[in-house]
Design a protein around this motif. Structure first.
Motif, PDB file in Angstrom:
ATOM      1  N   SER A  10       2.862   1.762  -5.838  1.00 14.12           N
ATOM      2  CA  SER A  10       2.310   2.883  -5.077  1.00 14.12           C
ATOM      3  C   SER A  10       2.898   4.205  -5.562  1.00 14.12           C
ATOM      4  N   SER A  15      -5.669   3.234  -6.555  1.00 11.29           N
ATOM      5  CA  SER A  15      -5.063   2.195  -5.718  1.00 11.29           C
ATOM      6  C   SER A  15      -4.311   1.226  -6.620  1.00 11.29           C
ATOM      7  N   ASP A  70      -1.989  -2.764  -6.183  1.00 12.73           N
ATOM      8  CA  ASP A  70      -1.374  -3.771  -5.318  1.00 12.73           C
ATOM      9  C   ASP A  70      -0.888  -4.950  -6.132  1.00 12.73           C
ATOM     10  N   VAL A  99      -0.139   5.476  -7.721  1.00  9.12           N
ATOM     11  CA  VAL A  99      -0.995   6.196  -6.774  1.00  9.12           C
ATOM     12  C   VAL A  99      -0.444   7.581  -6.445  1.00  9.12           C
ATOM     13  N   ALA A 125       0.799  -1.222   0.000  1.00  4.68           N
ATOM     14  CA  ALA A 125       0.000   0.000   0.000  1.00  4.68           C
ATOM     15  C   ALA A 125       0.838   1.281   0.000  1.00  4.68           C
TER      16      ALA A 125
END
Length: 150
Positions: free
Chosen positions: A102, A113, A115, A106, A96
């Protein structure tokens, strides 16, 4: 579903665990009352995702988000070393905060998001990496995802 359950949920495939301040005799008495079918460990269970699947994009009409998951072969459940390597790779690539995805997706504002991680099954496994973005950024996010994987 019934045949799947009957083939796999039996004594040879179940582990009973009790933790904390328990009375072992009480736990064993309770377990003796359970109706668990007898049997040895069942045959292996394959991954639910076909080998030909490479990626999946989900578009939801009720919002402007698009979700994308790339699926790759991953380690089998019994290959412990490969499972730990895949878990570490998932953290480095898609945790995250502070991961490559990330920062690239992000923190840059391309995706909402992102992952990555792995799932291990008896016969095979999966490694996945994905994101959620608005429709306007979908193609840029997908290109960025594959660049980070590379």
């Amino acid at each position: 579903m019934r045949s799947y359950h009957e083939a796999r949920y039996r004594a040879g495939n179940i582990v009973l665990v009790a933790a904390g301040r328990v009375n072992a005799g009480e736990v064993l008495a309770w377990a003796a009352d359970l109706e668990i079918p007898p049997g040895e460990k069942s045959s292996s269970v394959s991954s639910p995702v076909p080998a030909s699947a490479r990626n999946l994009a989900i578009r939801r009409a009720e919002d402007n988000s698009q979700h994308f998951v790339a699926v790759f072969p991953g380690p089998r459940n019994i290959d412990l070393r490969a499972r730990y390597v895949a878990a570490a790779a998932g953290l480095l690539l898609g945790d995250a905060e502070g991961s490559r995805l990330s920062w690239a997706l992000v923190h840059s504002g391309i995706a909402e998001s992102a992952d990555a991680g792995s799932l291990s099954f008896s016969d095979d496994g999966l490694f996945t990496a994905g994101f959620s973005s608005n429709a306007g950024n979908f193609h840029a996010a997908r290109e960025t995802l594959f660049a980070e994987i590379a």
